[in-house]
Scaffold this active site. Structure first.
Site: not given
Length: 310
Positions: A121, A229, A291
């Site tokens: 990730d 982010y 994921h």
């Protein structure tokens, strides 16, 4: 640069030292200290394990024993801002260049010039960028469910499906609201992400979930995690406006891409057509994994890593 054994009793950490083989240390790198778990023979080839969002070093609990048993020296840090690592203020502190410098400094702190870099990730994005920007640092690269940056940009431009899957990146640009939503009701959304997002019913135990909650609940950790982010969006927007995109940057290191096919956030098509950027790339797609691939398929992930590393 330096290494410091923890002055705390093991119960002072989010996860007691007895939870997995290894030593808890504070490592000086790039002007801050990262809390790490270090395991394996000191003279073994160095493997750096980089976790993702919203995790911490414990994301590698299945792989640390497998790698150390095979003779590797393993370092699993809490990335900057996470759990017990330093949490610098401001979005700019989480720019990808700073994250790459953290990894490079971590390798140097163990008196090595190179290491095998493994990331999942967000840790995978950092691993990709380290291999791109500092190829001399990366011996072999392994990435779990994280797209090459140019492949991701291409798919965002061409694929409405991936754009829809990436809605949360836009949501995380908002002030305060993402932190409030994640913290609500004792991190109920975090628990749902882990339990509903995984494909194996027992992938995350109740103890695992509580440890994840405690790590993300450390003062400042939640905002720091979301700032990754925010920093990435600002960087990519600037590059797109000034340079037309992130650019086609090659990866020279032999690369393994492990991909849980049941990933709700990232399209399987991101594993295709990588030759133009990664000429030496082996892709292993795990059909039954999500994921959270190293929890859904821990043995398969460990086996693929061991087959890739020399």
């Amino acid at each position: 640069m330096g290494r410091h054994a923890s002055a705390r009793d093991s119960t002072g950490w989010t996860v007691p030292a007895s939870a997995t083989p290894g030593t808890h240390e504070l490592i000086d790198t790039n002007g801050l200290r990262l809390h790490t778990v270090t395991a394996g023979p000191p003279d073994g080839d160095l493997v750096v394990l980089l976790h993702g969002f919203p995790e911490f070093w414990y994301a590698w609990k299945h792989q640390i024993p497998a790698l150390t048993d095979a003779g590797y020296r393993v370092v699993a840090p809490d990335l900057r801002g996470y759990n017990h690592s330093d949490k610098p203020d401001g979005v700019a502190a989480y720019h990808i260049d700073e994250l790459v410098a953290d990894v490079s400094g971590l390798v140097s702190a163990f008196d090595r010039k190179q290491a095998h870099i493994v990331g999942h990730d967000w840790g995978g994005l950092i691993a990709w960028q380290t291999a791109i920007d500092r190829p001399a640092v990366v011996d072999r690269l392994a990435v779990l469910n994280a797209p090459h940056p140019s492949a991701y940009e291409r798919h965002l431009r061409r694929s409405p499906d991936q754009l829809l899957r990436s809605w949360y990146v836009l949501y995380f640009q908002l002030p305060i609201l993402p932190e409030t939503g994640l913290r609500w009701n004792d991190f109920a959304l975090l628990e749902r992400m882990l339990t509903k997002g995984s494909t194996r019913p027992d992938a995350f135990s109740e103890t695992d979930i509580e440890r994840y909650k405690r790590a993300l609940g450390q003062p400042g950790a939640l905002t720091a995690a979301i700032n990754y982010y925010r920093a990435l969006a600002r960087r990519n927007a600037k590059l797109t406006l000034t340079q037309g995109g992130v650019g086609d940057r090659p990866v020279a290191a032999p690369t393994l891409l492990i991909w849980g096919v049941q990933d709700d956030a990232l399209s399987l098509s991101l594993t295709e057509g990588l030759d133009e950027w990664v000429p030496d790339c082996r892709v292993e797609r795990l059909p039954a994994a999500s994921h959270w691939v190293q929890f859904d398929a821990p043995e398969a992930v460990s086996d693929h890593l061991l087959s890739h590393l020399p």
